[in-house]
Design a protein around this motif. Structure first.
Motif, PDB file in Angstrom:
ATOM      1  N   LEU A  41       0.832  -1.196   0.000  1.00 49.90           N
ATOM      2  CA  LEU A  41       0.000   0.000   0.000  1.00 49.90           C
ATOM      3  C   LEU A  41       0.873   1.256   0.000  1.00 49.90           C
ATOM      4  N   PHE A  42       1.937   1.230   0.803  1.00 49.92           N
ATOM      5  CA  PHE A  42       2.885   2.336   0.873  1.00 49.92           C
ATOM      6  C   PHE A  42       4.279   1.794   0.540  1.00 49.92           C
ATOM      7  N   PRO A  43       4.616   1.718  -0.744  1.00 53.65           N
ATOM      8  CA  PRO A  43       5.919   1.149  -1.119  1.00 53.65           C
ATOM      9  C   PRO A  43       7.058   2.140  -0.910  1.00 53.65           C
ATOM     10  N   SER A  44       8.253   1.595  -0.836  1.00 51.80           N
ATOM     11  CA  SER A  44       9.448   2.436  -0.772  1.00 51.80           C
ATOM     12  C   SER A  44       9.709   3.016  -2.162  1.00 51.80           C
ATOM     13  N   LYS A  46      11.930   2.228  -4.024  1.00 49.28           N
ATOM     14  CA  LYS A  46      12.347   1.106  -4.874  1.00 49.28           C
ATOM     15  C   LYS A  46      11.212   0.096  -5.071  1.00 49.28           C
ATOM     16  N   HIS A  47       9.982   0.532  -4.730  1.00 52.24           N
ATOM     17  CA  HIS A  47       8.775  -0.295  -4.912  1.00 52.24           C
ATOM     18  C   HIS A  47       8.775  -1.555  -4.048  1.00 52.24           C
ATOM     19  N   ARG A  48       9.406  -1.472  -2.908  1.00 50.50           N
ATOM     20  CA  ARG A  48       9.457  -2.597  -1.974  1.00 50.50           C
ATOM     21  C   ARG A  48       8.792  -2.193  -0.666  1.00 50.50           C
ATOM     22  N   GLN A  49       8.811  -3.116   0.278  1.00 47.54           N
ATOM     23  CA  GLN A  49       8.267  -2.860   1.608  1.00 47.54           C
ATOM     24  C   GLN A  49       9.084  -1.758   2.287  1.00 47.54           C
ATOM     25  N   LEU A  50       8.382  -0.866   3.004  1.00 48.71           N
ATOM     26  CA  LEU A  50       9.083   0.166   3.763  1.00 48.71           C
ATOM     27  C   LEU A  50       9.716  -0.449   5.013  1.00 48.71           C
TER      28      LEU A  50
END
Length: 146
Positions: A41-44, A46-50
């Motif tokens: 829902l809220f990616p980093s 780099k489109h990964r988990q925060l």
């Protein structure tokens, strides 16, 4: 909303108010244009988990910019939002024991707690409510109305 693999690898469905659904749709449309598709829902960036440290840093920056509790020795934590939410939900349900008990059990499920005892910890801010809530919730669970 489907919340997947939270603490202890649990998942659950959480109902959302129509205004929250609309706000999330707007956010997801904007995010999709900037970041493309992501499982988060809220990616980093780099489109990964925060990382939790990134979330906590951003939260502290928001507090500082908003001027919230600048002189407190113990600054608010992002998890305090969860505690405040839980407390406010129960404060709004009135003083009728049956209503409080049903809201308490629903809130416990909403928060993803297996046992209502885990939800008690979220109510430290209003100890005067604790006695009535605990008695009513335990009575409700004991009657099998859950």
């Amino acid at each position: 909303m489907h919340i997947r693999e939270t603490k202890f690898r649990k998942s659950r469905l959480v109902p959302l108010h129509a205004t929250v659904v609309e706000a999330l749709k707007g956010y997801l449309d904007a995010r999709c244009q900037l970041a493309g598709e992501s499982d988060w829902l809220f990616p980093s960036v780099k489109h990964r988990q925060l990382y939790p440290s990134t979330v906590n840093y951003a939260f502290r920056c928001i507090l500082r910019r908003a001027g919230i509790a600048p002189d407190r020795s113990r600054q608010p934590r992002i998890h305090d939002l969860r505690h405040t939410f839980a407390t406010r939900v129960l404060e709004q349900c009135g003083a009728e024991r049956g209503t409080i008990a049903k809201h308490f059990v629903a809130l416990s499920t909403y928060l993803g707690h297996v046992s209502i005892h885990n939800t008690y910890w979220y109510l430290q801010a209003t100890p005067e409510m604790m006695v009535d809530i605990a008695a009513a919730a335990e009575k409700l669970v004991g009657e099998g109305d859950v």
